[in-house]
Design an enzyme around this catalytic site. Structure first.
Site, PDB file in Angstrom:
ATOM      1  N   GLY A 115       0.824  -1.193   0.000  1.00 51.15           N
ATOM      2  CA  GLY A 115       0.000   0.000   0.000  1.00 51.15           C
ATOM      3  C   GLY A 115       0.855   1.238   0.000  1.00 51.15           C
ATOM      4  N   PRO A 116       0.224   2.386  -0.210  1.00 49.24           N
ATOM      5  CA  PRO A 116       0.971   3.641  -0.258  1.00 49.24           C
ATOM      6  C   PRO A 116       1.638   3.947   1.082  1.00 49.24           C
ATOM      7  CG  PRO A 116      -1.343   3.963  -0.862  1.00 49.24           C
ATOM      8  CD  PRO A 116      -1.217   2.574  -0.358  1.00 49.24           C
ATOM      9  N   PRO A 117       2.598   4.855   1.105  1.00 54.41           N
ATOM     10  CA  PRO A 117       3.270   5.206   2.348  1.00 54.41           C
ATOM     11  C   PRO A 117       2.286   5.797   3.358  1.00 54.41           C
ATOM     12  CG  PRO A 117       4.393   6.164   0.451  1.00 54.41           C
ATOM     13  CD  PRO A 117       3.113   5.598  -0.039  1.00 54.41           C
ATOM     14  N   GLY A 118       2.538   5.509   4.612  1.00 50.47           N
ATOM     15  CA  GLY A 118       1.770   6.154   5.677  1.00 50.47           C
ATOM     16  C   GLY A 118       0.380   5.621   5.898  1.00 50.47           C
ATOM     17  N   LYS A 176       1.093   0.317   7.650  1.00 56.84           N
ATOM     18  CA  LYS A 176       1.595  -1.040   7.473  1.00 56.84           C
ATOM     19  C   LYS A 176       2.460  -1.455   8.670  1.00 56.84           C
ATOM     20  CE  LYS A 176       3.354  -0.010   3.408  1.00 56.84           C
ATOM     21  NZ  LYS A 176       2.763   1.337   3.239  1.00 56.84           N
ATOM     22  N   HIS A 198     -11.171  33.737 -10.919  1.00 55.17           N
ATOM     23  CA  HIS A 198     -10.649  32.412 -11.253  1.00 55.17           C
ATOM     24  C   HIS A 198     -11.265  31.351 -10.336  1.00 55.17           C
ATOM     25  CE1 HIS A 198      -7.282  29.699 -12.624  1.00 55.17           C
ATOM     26  NE2 HIS A 198      -7.637  29.093 -11.498  1.00 55.17           N
ATOM     27  N   GLU A 199     -11.211  31.603  -9.045  1.00 55.31           N
ATOM     28  CA  GLU A 199     -11.708  30.599  -8.086  1.00 55.31           C
ATOM     29  C   GLU A 199     -13.224  30.437  -8.179  1.00 55.31           C
ATOM     30  OE1 GLU A 199      -9.787  28.605  -6.692  1.00 55.31           O
ATOM     31  OE2 GLU A 199      -7.932  29.680  -7.158  1.00 55.31           O
TER      32      GLU A 199
HETATM   33  P1  ADP Z   1       3.550   2.753   6.702  1.00 55.04           P
HETATM   34  O1  ADP Z   1       4.342   1.709   7.369  1.00 55.04           O
HETATM   35  O2  ADP Z   1       2.372   2.217   5.943  1.00 55.04           O
HETATM   36  O3  ADP Z   1       4.316   3.721   5.872  1.00 55.04           O
HETATM   37  P2  ADP Z   1       3.083   3.563   9.393  1.00 55.04           P
HETATM   38  O4  ADP Z   1       2.514   2.335   9.937  1.00 55.04           O
HETATM   39  O5  ADP Z   1       4.504   3.834   9.696  1.00 55.04           O
HETATM   40  O6  ADP Z   1       2.865   3.634   7.820  1.00 55.04           O
HETATM   41  O7  ADP Z   1       2.178   4.779   9.849  1.00 55.04           O
HETATM   42  C1  ADP Z   1       2.723   6.034  10.150  1.00 55.04           C
HETATM   43  C2  ADP Z   1       1.867   6.747  11.162  1.00 55.04           C
HETATM   44  O8  ADP Z   1       0.609   7.081  10.597  1.00 55.04           O
HETATM   45  C3  ADP Z   1       1.515   5.890  12.354  1.00 55.04           C
HETATM   46  O9  ADP Z   1       2.486   6.048  13.349  1.00 55.04           O
HETATM   47  C4  ADP Z   1       0.174   6.427  12.798  1.00 55.04           C
HETATM   48  O10 ADP Z   1       0.325   7.526  13.660  1.00 55.04           O
HETATM   49  C5  ADP Z   1      -0.439   6.937  11.523  1.00 55.04           C
HETATM   50  N1  ADP Z   1      -1.411   5.993  10.952  1.00 55.04           N
HETATM   51  C6  ADP Z   1      -1.351   5.455   9.724  1.00 55.04           C
HETATM   52  N2  ADP Z   1      -2.412   4.648   9.499  1.00 55.04           N
HETATM   53  C7  ADP Z   1      -3.148   4.670  10.606  1.00 55.04           C
HETATM   54  C8  ADP Z   1      -4.384   4.029  10.986  1.00 55.04           C
HETATM   55  N3  ADP Z   1      -5.040   3.203  10.158  1.00 55.04           N
HETATM   56  N4  ADP Z   1      -4.866   4.294  12.217  1.00 55.04           N
HETATM   57  C9  ADP Z   1      -4.218   5.106  13.054  1.00 55.04           C
HETATM   58  N5  ADP Z   1      -3.062   5.726  12.755  1.00 55.04           N
HETATM   59  C10 ADP Z   1      -2.531   5.535  11.545  1.00 55.04           C
HETATM   60 ZN    ZN Z   2      -7.405  27.187 -10.825  1.00 56.93          ZN
END
Ligand code: ADP
Ligand code: ZN
Length: 605
Positions: A207-210, A213, A428-429
């Site tokens: 999955g995408p970053p953040g 996972k 514009h907006e």
């Molecule tokens: P990845 O490994 O997918 O890049 P992380 O697990 O490191 O992402 O998530 C980074 C931070 O984002 C976590 O420490 C948390 O604070 C927040 N986060 C991401 N997804 C969730 C979720 N489903 N519920 C709660 N917090 C989340």
């Molecule tokens: Zn515009």
């Protein structure tokens, strides 16, 4: 996760101290021990003692003279050498002094070895031990154990109780359901063994970053209450060939000792990339990958070591890694949907003080497309904003403003726009908003503002999706393109001029139009033929054309036509509502920010 690195600086300091102590022993203490009964006297006394025939024996050394008296041979006297005293020997002979034999017995060779070699070693070793103990104590305080990994030097960290549970991960219900089975297995492996089922050895979180996972992997360990080994794929890739493989071996050795346990390999694509046959490829990485494959084959499915790995580039992984028996289960961890976003916001809002009655659904709507990590950041930004404004609770407005900060950057308080520029931005907006609202299928606007932002945006229209859209129809996309072109259209109609303010709109409109033709099969001539390949779908999705040059030319023509057509449509819509356009733009110009409700009420009067 938090990792404890050995305090390298301290180690150097301790070795430094040990060195100094050894030095002191050698230069001060040992000679002192040897010379305990030596008395220093000056040269003239020495001469007078010689002449008085008090001396029995003397030893002339390189830079000193040692001698004893007839009276008491146990006291050794010492004096310096005076090079110009050429009569020294004559005088000694005259005084009947024996001066060929040594006065001080050489220390025995055994003693020598002891003081020069063994003692320093003991001191060094002792310090090493002391250091180790202190480090161990520190680790224990952090509830973390460290394992040295033999020659490879890699460190694996085990955190036995990190305390993260599935309930800490909001949304991601499918992923959690999938992983709950693993937890169940770790709790009661018997149930599975009896029927002959074996757990997958490896599970790939993609999955995408953040999107959480890492959190999910930790939660599996937390729920099952087993040790959690974590290492990043990039840590395996070393300068020297063979080191990475050795680290993999050590990692699995440790894991097997601690089984049942979870091994988490973050960014596995760093080692798991497809092996290409190129000569002179990355030997080290390939060896590491081979070792990983061997290790995974080496243990039986039911020995309790479960490997979780995360990647946001699943398509780049080596097929050998994803075949059954290795990472055979793939758990998608996608960007959260509206409900997921709301839940994630709530989870993180628990950590800050909020005023009661915050409408998280509303905030989640505004933050469409945000990942879990971004949502966590939004809540934190909101709390920071509350502090900045001398409040002790977070308000709804803090959350909303921080979304804008995350999307568009901070407000640029001192950016000075001329009135004419401000007017152009307002038109514009409003153009974007008006066309979005008039096309029934487009999402209504949430907010329009013409306060410049640090990202460089002079204003923006925040559209809001009411629910989740999993599919977009051809009309939806066309309307969206029309909305992108509407900013420019409004400038043309109201001010009879065009500005550079539409560059981002142009980019977005073109991207959509191109995707319609090359990827979504929405062009009559080409039909359902893929003309573009998308790589890195989780990292922005770069596309590369896969068609002949002639086709590329046709695509370009079609893209141009498509955007032009929607631009014309937007212009029509605006012309039909020109009166409303002026009214709304004037209002926005004066107020700088208007909400979706204000916008709709002016539009509908
Ligand atoms: P990845 O490994 O997918 O890049 P992380 O697990 O490191 O992402 O998530 C980074 C931070 O984002 C976590 O420490 C948390 O604070 C927040 N986060 C991401 N997804 C969730 C979720 N489903 N519920 C709660 N917090 C989340
Ligand atoms: Zn515009």
């Amino acid at each position: 996760m938090k990792e404890i690195r050995p305090p390298k600086k301290n180690l150097m300091l301790y070795y430094g101290i040990a060195l100094i102590i050894v030095g002191l022993l050698n230069f001060a203490l040992i000679p002192y021990l040897n010379n305990m009964s030596i008395q220093d006297i000056d040269y003239s006394t020495f001469i007078s003692m010689t002449e008085a025939e008090e001396i029995s024996r003397a030893e002339i050394q390189e830079n000193q003279i040692l001698f004893v008296t007839k009276e008491d041979e146990s006291v050794i006297y010492r004096t310096g050498i005076i090079a110009s005293d050429t009569k020294l020997v004559d005088r000694l002979v005259e005084a009947d002094v024996l001066f060929a034999s040594p006065i001080v017995e050489e220390a025995s060779p055994l003693m020598n070895i002891f003081t020069k070699w063994i003692l320093p070693m003991v001191v060094f070793f002792g310090f090493g031990q002391l250091m180790n103990k202190r480090m161990m104590n520190k680790m224990a305080g952090n509830n973390t154990m460290m394992f040295g990994m033999g020659k490879s030097n890699a460190k694996i960290y085990v955190q036995s109780s990190q305390g993260i549970k599935f309930s800490d991960v909001a949304g991601e219900d499918e992923a959690k359901e999938n992983l709950a089975e693993i937890v169940d297995y770790l709790h009661t492996p018997k149930k599975y063994q009896e029927i002959g089922a074996s757990m997958p050895k490896g599970i790939l979180l993609v999955g995408p970053p953040g999107t959480g996972k890492t959190m999910l992997a930790k939660a599996v360990a937390g729920e099952a209450n087993v040790p959690f080994f974590s290492i990043s794929g990039s840590e395996f890739v070393e300068m020297f060939v063979g080191m990475g493989a050795s680290k993999v071996r050590d990692l699995f050795k440790q894991a097997k000792e601690k089984a049942p346990c979870i091994v988490f390999i973050d960014e596995i694509d760093a080692i798991g990339k497809k092996r290409d046959g190129r000569i002179g490829g990355n030997d080290e990485r390939e060896q590491t990958l081979n070792q990983l494959l061997t290790e995974m084959d080496g243990f039986e499915g039911n020995n309790g070591v479960i490997i979780l790995a995360a990647t946001n580039r699943p398509e780049s992984l080596d097929p050998a890694l994803t075949r059954p028996g290795r990472f055979d289960r793939r758990v998608p961890v996608e960007l959260p949907d509206l409900k997921g976003r709301e839940e994630i916001l709530k989870v993180h809002a628990k950590k800050v003080k909020t005023e009661p009655g915050i409408d998280y659904l509303q905030v989640a709507r505004m933050a469409s497309g945000a990942s879990g990590a971004e949502l966590a950041n939004i809540v934190n930004e909101a709390a920071l904003r509350a502090v900045r404004n001398h409040r002790n609770t977070v308000l709804q407005s803090d959350l909303e403003e921080s979304i804008e900060v995350v999307i568009a950057g901070y407000e640029k308080k001192n950016a000075v726009l001329t009135n004419k520029e401000k007017m152009a931005v307002a038109y514009h907006e409003i153009g974007h908003a008006l066309v979005a609202a008039m096309q029934t299928n487009s999402a209504p606007v949430q907010k329009i503002t013409i306060i410049p932002r640090t990202s460089g945006a002079l204003g923006y229209t925040m559209q809001v999706e009411e629910g989740n859209h999993y599919l977009m129809s051809k009309e939806d996309i066309e309307n969206r393109i029309a909305t992108y072109t509407a900013g420019r259209a409004a400038e043309e109609i109201a001010l009879h001029t065009i500005t550079t303010g539409a560059s981002n709109d142009i980019e977005q409109a073109t991207k959509l139009a191109r995707a319609m033709i090359t990827r979504f099969g929405m062009d009559e001539e080409f039909g359902m033929v893929a003309l573009e390949n998308v790589s890195n779908q989780y990292l922005g999705g770069d596309a590369s054309l896969v068609c002949s040059l002639e086709t590329q030319t046709r695509i370009d023509e079609k893209v141009t036509q498509l955007v032009k057509k929607q631009h014309a449509k937007a212009k029509n819509i605006i012309k039909e509502n020109e009166e409303k356009l002026h009214k709304l733009a004037q209002y926005l110009y004066e107020h700088e920010t208007i909400t979706g409700d204000e916008f709709m009420s002016i539009l509908n009067t």
